[in-house]
Design an enzyme around this catalytic site. Structure first.
Site, short mmCIF file in Angstrom:
data_model
loop_
_atom_site.label_atom_id
_atom_site.label_comp_id
_atom_site.label_asym_id
_atom_site.label_seq_id
_atom_site.Cartn_x
_atom_site.Cartn_y
_atom_site.Cartn_z
N ASP A 1 -3.45 4.27 -2.06
CA ASP A 1 -4.44 4.70 -1.05
C ASP A 1 -4.49 6.23 -1.02
O ASP A 1 -3.88 6.86 -0.16
CB ASP A 1 -4.03 4.13 0.32
N THR B 1 -10.72 3.94 10.47
CA THR B 1 -10.62 3.06 11.64
C THR B 1 -10.20 3.81 12.91
O THR B 1 -10.28 3.26 14.00
CB THR B 1 -9.61 1.91 11.41
N LYS C 1 0.86 -1.20 0.00
CA LYS C 1 0.00 0.00 0.00
C LYS C 1 0.88 1.24 0.00
O LYS C 1 1.74 1.40 0.87
CB LYS C 1 -0.92 0.02 1.22
N ASP D 1 -13.94 14.43 -4.93
CA ASP D 1 -14.11 15.74 -5.58
C ASP D 1 -15.43 15.66 -6.34
O ASP D 1 -16.20 14.71 -6.13
CB ASP D 1 -12.91 16.01 -6.53
N ARG E 1 2.95 -0.62 10.64
CA ARG E 1 4.00 -0.56 11.64
C ARG E 1 4.39 -1.87 12.31
O ARG E 1 5.59 -2.06 12.58
CB ARG E 1 3.64 0.51 12.68
N LYS F 1 -7.57 7.97 -1.26
CA LYS F 1 -8.88 8.39 -0.70
C LYS F 1 -9.44 9.59 -1.47
O LYS F 1 -9.68 10.66 -0.92
CB LYS F 1 -8.75 8.70 0.79
O1 C5P Z 1 -1.36 1.02 12.06
P1 C5P Z 1 -0.65 0.52 10.83
O2 C5P Z 1 0.75 1.03 10.74
O3 C5P Z 1 -0.75 -0.98 10.62
O4 C5P Z 1 -1.47 1.23 9.67
C1 C5P Z 1 -1.57 0.72 8.37
C2 C5P Z 1 -2.58 1.53 7.60
O5 C5P Z 1 -3.82 1.51 8.28
C3 C5P Z 1 -2.23 3.01 7.45
O6 C5P Z 1 -1.54 3.22 6.25
C4 C5P Z 1 -3.57 3.69 7.42
O7 C5P Z 1 -4.08 3.81 6.11
C5 C5P Z 1 -4.45 2.75 8.16
N1 C5P Z 1 -4.72 3.31 9.49
C6 C5P Z 1 -6.02 3.43 9.87
N2 C5P Z 1 -6.32 3.95 11.11
C7 C5P Z 1 -5.35 4.36 11.97
C8 C5P Z 1 -4.00 4.22 11.60
C9 C5P Z 1 -3.72 3.67 10.34
O8 C5P Z 1 -6.90 3.06 9.11
N3 C5P Z 1 -5.68 4.86 13.14
#
Ligand code: C5P
Length: 226
Positions: A62, A119, A35, A67, A199, A64
């Site tokens: 990604d 999320t 991604k 428009d 991460r 998002k």
């Molecule tokens: O938390 P992690 O590093 O696994 O995040 C992976 C992806 O999840 C991010 O690139 C982001 O698009 C999404 N994300 C999310 N909500 C968060 C943090 C990250 O949807 N609070």
């Protein structure tokens, strides 16, 4: 059906191509799908997309997008030219219909995924389901949703749609800023098509071993579900 390795998408949330490619090369053949989000894409652009493609990787862009419908349709047209696999929109029905029309006219295999609710936010299942229903009716191929909503969305919308879950954490991992997290096995058992993990893999001292452990968990969840 895509191979199990395609079910794990690693999020390259870094701002330099050098660092991103270090991660990609450390993960090697185990990971085939990445991604690329706004941070890296705005810094490194299409040259980075081509560098991933030169390594035979699939790409989830990604961005998002939102428009007016015509602008969305034209932006999607530009993404079609790139030859990536997944693109996120974060928009409403008229824009999704316009994007779908572009993909159709161009004979592209690009999959359009609409974001239901981020999320990091709390929401009710009814809100997510309503966003999902309008997205799929307008022509989205799938949705970005939390693992907590995946089973309900699968039950409501059947087996055809792509359901991509971010917010995945192996049981032992740090939650970081993710609020609505699930484990890889929970997400797969609930019916997720792909898991996005950033991460826990990219910040690990041995990213390849964390990635392999997640792939093993995905495989075990599939076996348990058969
Ligand atoms: O938390 P992690 O590093 O696994 O995040 C992976 C992806 O999840 C991010 O690139 C982001 O698009 C999404 N994300 C999310 N909500 C968060 C943090 C990250 O949807 N609070």
């Amino acid at each position: 059906m895509s191979p199990i390795s395609d079910e794990l998408i690693v999020a390259l949330d870094v701002d330099h191509a050098d660092r991103a490619l270090q991660i990609v090369d450390a993960l090697g053949d185990d990971i085939g799908f990445y991604k690329v989000g706004m941070q890296l894409y705005f810094a490194e652009g299409n040259a980075f997309i081509r560098a991933l493609q030169a390594r035979k990787k699939k790409i989830f862009l990604d961005l998002k997008i939102n428009d007016i419908p015509e602008t969305v349709a034209k932006a999607v047209g530009s993404v079609v030219t790139l030859g990536v696999q997944y693109l996120t929109l974060f928009t409403q029905a008229p824009q999704i219909m316009a994007a779908r029309e572009t993909v159709k006219q161009r004979g592209s295999g690009l999959r359009l995924l609409n974001v239901t609710v981020l999320t990091s936010e709390t929401s009710t299942f009814e809100t997510v389901k309503a966003r999902a229903a309008l997205s799929l009716a307008a022509g989205a191929d799938g949705l970005i949703c939390s693992g907590h909503e995946t089973a309900g969305l699968r039950a409501a919308f059947g087996t055809d749609c792509i359901l991509v879950n971010p917010g995945i954490r192996p049981a032992t991992a740090d939650k970081n800023d993710q609020v609505r997290i699930v484990t890889p096995a929970q997400a797969i058992s609930a019916g997720a098509t792909n898991l996005v993990v950033g991460r826990p893999i990219t910040a690990a001292s041995d990213p390849a071993s964390v990635a392999r452990a997640i792939l093993a968990e995905i495989e075990t969840a599939h076996r348990a579900g058969r």
